[in-house]
Design a protein around this motif. Structure first.
Motif, PDB file in Angstrom:
ATOM      1  N   GLY A  79       0.780  -1.235   0.000  1.00  0.00           N
ATOM      2  CA  GLY A  79       0.000   0.000   0.000  1.00  0.00           C
ATOM      3  C   GLY A  79       0.805   1.275   0.000  1.00  0.00           C
ATOM      4  N   THR A  80       2.142   1.196  -0.015  1.00  0.00           N
ATOM      5  CA  THR A  80       2.973   2.394  -0.014  1.00  0.00           C
ATOM      6  C   THR A  80       3.463   2.689  -1.424  1.00  0.00           C
ATOM      7  N   ARG A  93       5.817   8.704   2.633  1.00  0.00           N
ATOM      8  CA  ARG A  93       4.734   8.497   3.601  1.00  0.00           C
ATOM      9  C   ARG A  93       3.380   8.305   2.922  1.00  0.00           C
ATOM     10  N   ARG A 109       0.217   6.822   0.895  1.00  0.00           N
ATOM     11  CA  ARG A 109      -0.396   5.504   0.840  1.00  0.00           C
ATOM     12  C   ARG A 109      -1.423   5.479  -0.292  1.00  0.00           C
ATOM     13  N   GLU A 110      -1.585   4.320  -0.889  1.00  0.00           N
ATOM     14  CA  GLU A 110      -2.577   4.177  -1.957  1.00  0.00           C
ATOM     15  C   GLU A 110      -3.813   3.450  -1.446  1.00  0.00           C
ATOM     16  N   TYR A 111      -4.949   3.817  -2.032  1.00  0.00           N
ATOM     17  CA  TYR A 111      -6.212   3.179  -1.678  1.00  0.00           C
ATOM     18  C   TYR A 111      -7.077   3.147  -2.933  1.00  0.00           C
ATOM     19  N   HIS A 117      -3.392   8.805  -0.221  1.00  0.00           N
ATOM     20  CA  HIS A 117      -3.615   9.314   1.132  1.00  0.00           C
ATOM     21  C   HIS A 117      -2.311   9.816   1.720  1.00  0.00           C
TER      22      HIS A 117
END
Length: 487
Positions: free
Chosen positions: A111-112, A121, A123-125, A136
């Motif tokens: 997720g990084t 820092r 993040r993927e969503y 994010h």
């Protein structure tokens, strides 16, 4: 910055931009200048009363340096204003932050994003309903989504149609301002090497495939041609302020899922506003499509190949660069050198919409132009305007008491504040604009030539540009990547 225009029946109306405020706290001096000046005065007066001439000679380096830092300009700015940039640069140089090498044998956390610097820092969503890739930032509390927009060439439209589209775009920005939950809106316009996919698709659907010598030769020529020119791509990035939307996020279930639900509402509003402005928003970009944009920005040599091959490179875990070298005035990533310019002054005189065409339509130069719009809530904008009015009036009274002549630039800044107040009273939104241009080239010499050409094009557009020194890495991420980053 705001723009003033008055519509007339079907005619293109010139616009005027507000000046960049340069007014200081006291008598035109900024806080940093007042601090250094106070240090110099205390050293001089203390030496004068304590020891006379001998002690004044000993303390001369202190008060002389304070005077120099306060008033001697370097590249249009007082020396004291360069101290934070220089000190931060020295700190980053000391701890080795100017070099980035990706450790290919070390797996990334799930997720990084494999990006350098403070972007590590992120993040993927993936939104389960729209399949849109959302980025994010847990430190800034933002959630960003990207959409690609297509539109006809503005400069080829007739004046009446241009004026109608400018008015419609103003309504889009007003919609963003009224939300109160949008942190940033970024418009990114990039030039990309044409991969030839459009020509290949046309030949596949319209060509004659009869295995003749002409048909075979033509198909081989199209397949081997590769990048034959350049094309323009425009994206809009929308960042949700998760702090401002905290109540709505809790109502939607909280966490990243609740934030995604609130962001979907803003996405639907933005798409409706874009369509009403005769802009054609495509689907919201997936995580793979965002990964291709990031990889193409860091490694332009592979951009055409990624576009031609389709599914290759569509992973945010591998979209970052393998190596980054930052210097004082440029940055080098995998296959290219980059330099970022800041539009420090927009046109001070009346100009027509489309004034940026010398910059945006420059040929033979690979560049990215980002317009970062930060909306202000109406109550916050009203307080800011009242504060500026009080400061301008008190400064004018102070100058009148000491006999200082009123400067025309100070009068123009005050008129801009009054115009912003009038626009806010009329129901318009207030946005803060930041214009950044990143120029990309395969070699340093070509980069210097391209930067000079863009600077001349900006002069033709009645704009003033400055090379962002000591912060090229942060400037590159803000100008070339659709992540709503700021410098």
């Amino acid at each position: 910055m705001n723009n003033t225009n008055t519509t007339s029946g079907g005619e293109l109306v010139p616009v005027k931009f507000s000046r960049l405020a340069r007014r200081g706290i006291l008598l035109g001096l900024s806080l940093s200048q007042l601090v250094t000046l106070a240090i110099g005065i205390l050293a001089f007066v203390g030496a004068l009363y304590a020891g006379g001439g001998i002690l004044m000679a000993y303390t001369a380096p202190i008060w002389a340096m304070s005077i120099a830092l306060t008033w001697i300009p370097v590249a249009g700015r007082p020396m004291v204003e360069w101290l934070p940039v220089a000190c931060w640069w020295l700190y980053r140089t000391t701890i080795g932050q100017l070099l980035y090498r990706r450790r290919v044998v070390v797996p990334r956390p799930v997720g990084t994003l494999a990006l350098p610097g403070d972007m590590a820092r992120l993040r993927e969503y993936t939104d389960p309903e729209t399949e849109a890739g959302m980025i994010h930032d847990p430190h800034a509390s933002t959630l960003t989504v990207v959409v690609e927009v297509t539109h006809p060439a503005f400069v080829l439209l007739d004046p009446g149609e241009q004026e109608r589209r400018v008015t419609s775009w103003g309504r889009v920005l007003a919609t963003v301002c009224r939300s109160g939950r949008v942190a940033t809106l970024q418009v990114l316009e990039r030039t990309l090497p044409d991969s030839g996919t459009g020509l290949a698709e046309w030949w596949a659907s319209h060509g004659t495939h009869d295995d003749s010598w002409a048909s075979t030769t033509y198909a081989e020529l199209i397949d081997r041609a590769g990048p034959a020119g350049e094309r323009h791509a425009t994206t809009l990035s929308l960042a949700l302020d998760m702090r401002a939307a905290a109540r709505q996020i809790r109502t939607a279930g909280g966490g990243i899922r609740g934030a995604a639900a609130v962001l979907r509402q803003e996405m639907a509003t933005l798409v409706a506003a874009l369509r009403s402005a005769d802009l054609n928003p495509g689907g919201w970009l997936t995580a793979g499509q965002i990964a291709v944009i990031l990889r193409s920005a860091y490694d332009p040599a592979i951009a055409a190949t990624l576009e031609r091959q389709g599914q290759i490179g569509q992973s945010l875990a591998t979209a970052g660069p393998l190596a980054v070298n930052e210097s004082w005035s440029r940055i080098r990533t995998d296959s290219a050198h980059h330099a970022t310019l800041w539009i420090s002054e927009w046109p001070r005189s009346m100009v027509f919409p489309g004034f940026l065409s010398p910059v945006l339509l420059s040929t033979g130069i690979q560049r990215s132009f980002s317009l970062i719009c930060t909306p202000m809530r109406s109550d916050q904008a009203a307080r800011d305007i009242r504060k500026k009015k009080v400061e301008h009036i008190s400064d004018a009274a102070q100058r009148q008491r000491i006999g200082q002549i009123e400067d025309a630039s100070q009068t123009a800044e005050y008129q801009d504040v009054l115009q912003q107040e009038a626009d806010l009273t009329a129901g318009h939104g207030i946005l803060r604009y930041t214009g950044l241009i990143t120029i990309t080239a395969p070699t340093v010499n070509e980069l210097d030539a391209a930067v000079a050409a863009i600077e001349q094009a900006a002069i033709q557009a009645s704009c003033e540009t400055r090379l962002l020194v000591g912060q090229q890495a942060a400037a590159f991420t803000a100008a070339a990547l659709p992540l709503c980053r700021k410098v």
